[in-house]
Every structure is written in structure tokens, then in C-alpha cells.
Scaffold this motif. Structure first.
Motif, short mmCIF file in Angstrom:
data_model
loop_
_atom_site.label_atom_id
_atom_site.label_comp_id
_atom_site.label_asym_id
_atom_site.label_seq_id
_atom_site.Cartn_x
_atom_site.Cartn_y
_atom_site.Cartn_z
N THR A 108 0.79 -1.23 0.00
CA THR A 108 0.00 0.00 0.00
C THR A 108 0.82 1.28 0.00
O THR A 108 0.29 2.34 -0.33
CB THR A 108 -0.92 0.03 1.23
OG1 THR A 108 -0.12 -0.01 2.43
CG2 THR A 108 -1.88 -1.16 1.23
N ALA A 111 0.87 3.52 -3.25
CA ALA A 111 -0.46 4.04 -3.60
C ALA A 111 -0.89 5.15 -2.65
O ALA A 111 -1.46 6.17 -3.09
CB ALA A 111 -1.47 2.89 -3.58
N TRP A 112 -0.62 4.98 -1.37
CA TRP A 112 -1.02 6.01 -0.40
C TRP A 112 -0.17 7.27 -0.59
O TRP A 112 -0.67 8.38 -0.49
CB TRP A 112 -0.90 5.47 1.03
CG TRP A 112 -1.99 4.51 1.39
CD1 TRP A 112 -2.53 3.53 0.60
CD2 TRP A 112 -2.68 4.43 2.63
NE1 TRP A 112 -3.51 2.84 1.28
CE2 TRP A 112 -3.63 3.36 2.52
CE3 TRP A 112 -2.59 5.13 3.84
CZ2 TRP A 112 -4.46 3.01 3.57
CZ3 TRP A 112 -3.43 4.78 4.89
CH2 TRP A 112 -4.36 3.73 4.75
N ARG A 197 -9.78 3.12 0.28
CA ARG A 197 -9.06 2.31 -0.68
C ARG A 197 -8.98 0.86 -0.22
O ARG A 197 -8.54 0.61 0.91
CB ARG A 197 -7.65 2.87 -0.89
CG ARG A 197 -7.59 4.13 -1.72
CD ARG A 197 -8.01 3.85 -3.16
NE ARG A 197 -7.97 5.04 -4.00
CZ ARG A 197 -8.99 5.85 -4.21
NH1 ARG A 197 -10.15 5.61 -3.60
NH2 ARG A 197 -8.87 6.89 -5.00
#
Length: 263
Positions: A108, A111-112, A197
């Protein structure tokens, strides 16, 4: 010019959950080391399962700044809001992410970071949809509330300045249930945009609600505690009380095995 990398602090807490942390922490440390400009803040909330001795094997990560280890040595019972606040208050990153002891960071981080590069003032709520619940699409999954039993509901990331402005998690709530939703509701009412998300793959070790309440020191079950905390949260929102913990007294802890400090 590309947006500079912003440091992310992953805030973990543990009360007698070494049996889970022994699976999640090594992988999570590897993820933050690979990503760079990230750290894990781990709070030992007076565990008596050998956690303190076990963490010493990661002294190299402490020395390099990848791991900040906070030991609270006096509280007999676990209180989620109090423990999570210690982790977040000890963080040094621009962004703080709540990550329970049974959670994996997974893939993650890029993406974060991309979301925060596009909108720096943003709360990200990560989750893993219940694999037993059919979803028509990823878009639909992102709109649905996650199953509170899948262990990923509290994956919440936001700017550290926003977390502090909200006073952190509400320590007047009962020990465990609804504290994550309360934080998000207060953040939303405070004007912070929220995006949800999904996280693919194995995001968490599944827990029962009984396990969640095991060290809380109260006899109420999780569902009763959740309803009582929801009532308090709703009342605070109705009255515009968005900042928690006015007059909170600092807590004495041991940082990185050597430094006595207050958070």
C-alpha cells in the motif's frame, strides 16, 4: 518537479498479541525499509507475554530509525484509544497511519503516497472487503463499509497535524470499539476529505470480538461497548465537540529501551 517523498509513520499497539505481532512486524519492517522515509512506531502497552525481550532482536531497526519502540509499563488493562494515542504522539512522520498488531502494510505504501502527493490534506481509510461477501466491482467495494470482523477497519492515515488538532483518539470512550469510526467522523466534520481504498491480498490476521475485548478489564461484550461508544460519539458530533482529550495528562513511557519521556 515531482512531489517530494513525505515521511509516513505506521502506528502499532500491542497488549499480549506477540503471537500475532511475530508474523506481522517482520514483514512490516521490511516494507518500510524498502519504501524509505517511513517508520513503524510500536507501543508495548504493558504486555506480559515476552514482547519486550522479543523486540530487542530488532535493535538494528531501532538504531537506524525504522522502528520507534514505546513501552508503557503501568496500565493493567488495554485501552485502544490511549494506546493508539501513545503511538501517534511518538511518531515523527508528516503522516500517521493506524495499523493494528494483526495488520500487514502489504503493497500500500506507493499508492497512499501517490494519493497524498495529489492531495496532501487527506484522510485515507484502507480496508479489505470480506472475502465471503460478493462485490460486483472494486468501485462497489470501496463504497461499502468493510466487515468489522476482518481486522482492517482501523487502517486510517492522515496528516499528523490534523490528528493532533483533533486531540487524537477519544480517551473517554470505553476500551475498544468504535474509536476508529469516531476519529474519522470528527475528522470529516472538521473538514478533512476522506477517501477509501481497498487492500488486495492478505491484509490482516482475523480476530474475534472476544479476543479484541480480552484484556479490556470490563465484562461488557464488544457489541454493547460499541453501542455505548456510538452514543457518546454521536452526542459529541451533535454538540460540535470535535477535539478530544482536553486537559489530558502526559503518560510516562520508555522510548527505545533507554529514554524516559512523556507522551
Amino acid at each position: 518537479m515531482p512531489e517530494p517523498i513525505r515521511k509516513i509513520s505506521y502506528c502499532m499497539t500491542c497488549k499480549n498479541r506477540l503471537w500475532q505481532l511475530s508474523d506481522t512486524l517482520p514483514d512490516n519492517l521490511r516494507r518500510v525499509e524498502e519504501a524509505g522515509d517511513s517508520e513503524i512506531v510500536l507501543v508495548n502497552y504493558n504486555s506480559d507475554d515476552g514482547l519486550d525481550a522479543w523486540v530487542r532482536r530488532f535493535q538494528g531497526c531501532i538504531d537506524s530509525g525504522v522502528l520507534r519502540y514505546v513501552h508503557e509499563r503501568s496500565e493493567p488493562y488495554f485501552h485502544a484509544s490511549k494506546a493508539k494515542n501513545l503511538a501517534h504522539f511518538a511518531a515523527t512522520g508528516r503522516y500517521v497511519v493506524n495499523l493494528d498488531a494483526d495488520n500487514f502494510i502489504g503493497d500500500t505504501i506507493p499508492a497512499w503516497r501517490a494519493l497524498w502527493a495529489e492531495e496532501p490534506d487527506l484522510l485515507i481509510h484502507g480496508f479489505s472487503p470480506d472475502k465471503h461477501r460478493k462485490q460486483r466491482s472494486e468501485e462497489e467495494a470501496a463504497r461499502c463499509r468493510p466487515d468489522s470482523g476482518n481486522g482492517t477497519y482501523g487502517r486510517i492515515g492522515l496528516p499528523r497535524t490534523r490528528f493532533l488538532a483533533l486531540g487524537g483518539y477519544d480517551e473517554h470512550l470505553l476500551p475498544s470499539a468504535h474509536e476508529d469510526q469516531d476519529l474519522m467522523d470528527r475528522a470529516t466534520a472538521h473538514g478533512l476529505p476522506v477517501v477509501r481504498r481497498p487492500q488486495p491480498g492478505s491484509a490482516a490476521i482475523r480476530n474475534s470480538h472476544r479476543e479484541t475485548m480480552r484484556y479490556s478489564g470490563i465484562t461488557l461484550d464488544w457489541w454493547d461497548v460499541r453501542e455505548l461508544n456510538k452514543e457518546r460519539s454521536a452526542e459529541n458530533l451533535r454538540l460540535g465537540r470535535l477535539t478530544a482529550n482536553h486537559g489530558r495528562s502526559p503518560v510516562k513511557v520508555l522510548l527505545n529501551f533507554t529514554e524516559e519521556t512523556e507522551l
